[in-house]
Design a protein around this motif. Structure first.
Motif, short mmCIF file in Angstrom:
data_model
loop_
_atom_site.label_atom_id
_atom_site.label_comp_id
_atom_site.label_asym_id
_atom_site.label_seq_id
_atom_site.Cartn_x
_atom_site.Cartn_y
_atom_site.Cartn_z
N LEU A 94 0.83 -1.21 0.00
CA LEU A 94 0.00 0.00 0.00
C LEU A 94 0.86 1.26 0.00
N GLY A 120 2.53 2.38 -3.05
CA GLY A 120 1.65 2.77 -4.14
C GLY A 120 1.41 1.67 -5.16
N LYS A 121 1.58 0.42 -4.73
CA LYS A 121 1.40 -0.69 -5.65
C LYS A 121 -0.05 -0.82 -6.09
N SER A 122 -0.27 -1.04 -7.37
CA SER A 122 -1.62 -1.17 -7.90
C SER A 122 -2.29 -2.44 -7.36
N SER A 123 -3.52 -2.30 -6.95
CA SER A 123 -4.28 -3.42 -6.41
C SER A 123 -5.13 -4.05 -7.51
N GLN A 124 -5.01 -5.36 -7.68
CA GLN A 124 -5.78 -6.08 -8.68
C GLN A 124 -6.36 -7.36 -8.06
N GLN A 133 -16.27 0.55 -8.25
CA GLN A 133 -15.71 1.86 -8.59
C GLN A 133 -16.77 2.95 -8.66
N THR A 161 -9.27 -5.41 2.19
CA THR A 161 -7.83 -5.18 2.23
C THR A 161 -7.05 -6.48 2.39
N SER A 199 -6.66 -7.58 -1.33
CA SER A 199 -6.33 -6.54 -2.32
C SER A 199 -5.13 -6.91 -3.19
N TYR A 200 -4.19 -7.66 -2.60
CA TYR A 200 -2.99 -8.07 -3.33
C TYR A 200 -2.93 -9.60 -3.37
#
Length: 225
Positions: A66, A69-73, A80, A168, A171-172
């Motif tokens: 987090l 700033g890692k993109s969460s996919q 959204q 959360t 999230s990753y």
């Protein structure tokens, strides 16, 4: 505990004590929650329970992702866009949480640290993760997983434990798969933090709200009834 009291009393816990939850207790909670209904009794859920050092390692990597700033996919996409009514309820909850933590709306650093704490799972000593097989129809399996998780949370509350169903945690998914050996043919759906609630934490005590029945119910009935 009476069922109605459990339903009304359960709440999302956002600060846990460091006291551990035993493997036996977690097993018992899951065993009882498995009696949840599912479509055609398919019981699509697969549960990963995590405590101790593996969980601490996950919390660290989750927070670091987090803050970097890692993109969460996530395997299940996050919403959204919200209809106005749902967005209003979601915003109201966020406002209550920040106010209980004495975090000003414009205090970006404090808000970031709060999110980092969230990705550290509010210091929970245990979590469960629910996965489903990739071959399953996601919509039906998601409904079943939600029913299972609600039962799990009620059972935990009945025993004095607290829970927080948390996106959360999932999230990753690449972190989850690496640390917990979850295979690629499993879809990581949702997780729940589990532990003993901190009774002195204001974030566990703010007033909660629910809509009135009139907001949600549409009656179709005979005019004479």
């Amino acid at each position: 505990m009476e069922l109605q009291a459990a339903i009304r009393g359960r709440r999302s816990i956002r600060q846990f004590l460091s006291k551990p939850v035993s493997k036996k207790m977690i097993n018992n909670l899951i065993a009882e929650a498995l009696w949840a209904p599912s479509w055609g009794n398919t019981q699509p859920w697969e549960i990963v329970a995590v405590t101790g050092e593996p969980l601490e390692k996950f919390k660290q990597q989750n927070r670091e992702a987090l803050l970097a700033g890692k993109s969460s996919q996530p395997d299940i996409p996050m919403p959204q866009v919200w209809p106005d009514t749902n967005k209003m309820r979601y915003s109201e909850l966020g406002k209550n949480v920040l106010e209980s933590l004495a975090i000003a709306r414009d205090d970006n650093e404090a808000r970031l640290q709060h999110f980092a704490h969230m990705f550290g799972l509010f210091d929970a000593p245990a979590i469960i993760l629910v996965t489903i097989d990739q071959e399953l129809l996601t919509e039906y399996a998601m409904l079943d997983v939600g029913i299972f998780l609600h039962g799990f949370c009620l059972l935990a509350h009945d025993r004095g434990l607290g829970t927080c169903i948390m996106a959360t945690i999932v999230s990753y998914p690449e972190i989850v798969r690496e640390l917990f050996s979850v295979s690629q043919n499993k879809r990581i759906v949702m997780g729940a933090a589990l532990g003993w609630p901190d009774p002195d934490a204001p974030v566990n005590c703010f007033e909660r709200k629910r809509g009135t029945p009139e907001e949600f119910i549409k009656w179709v009935k005979n005019e004479k009834s």
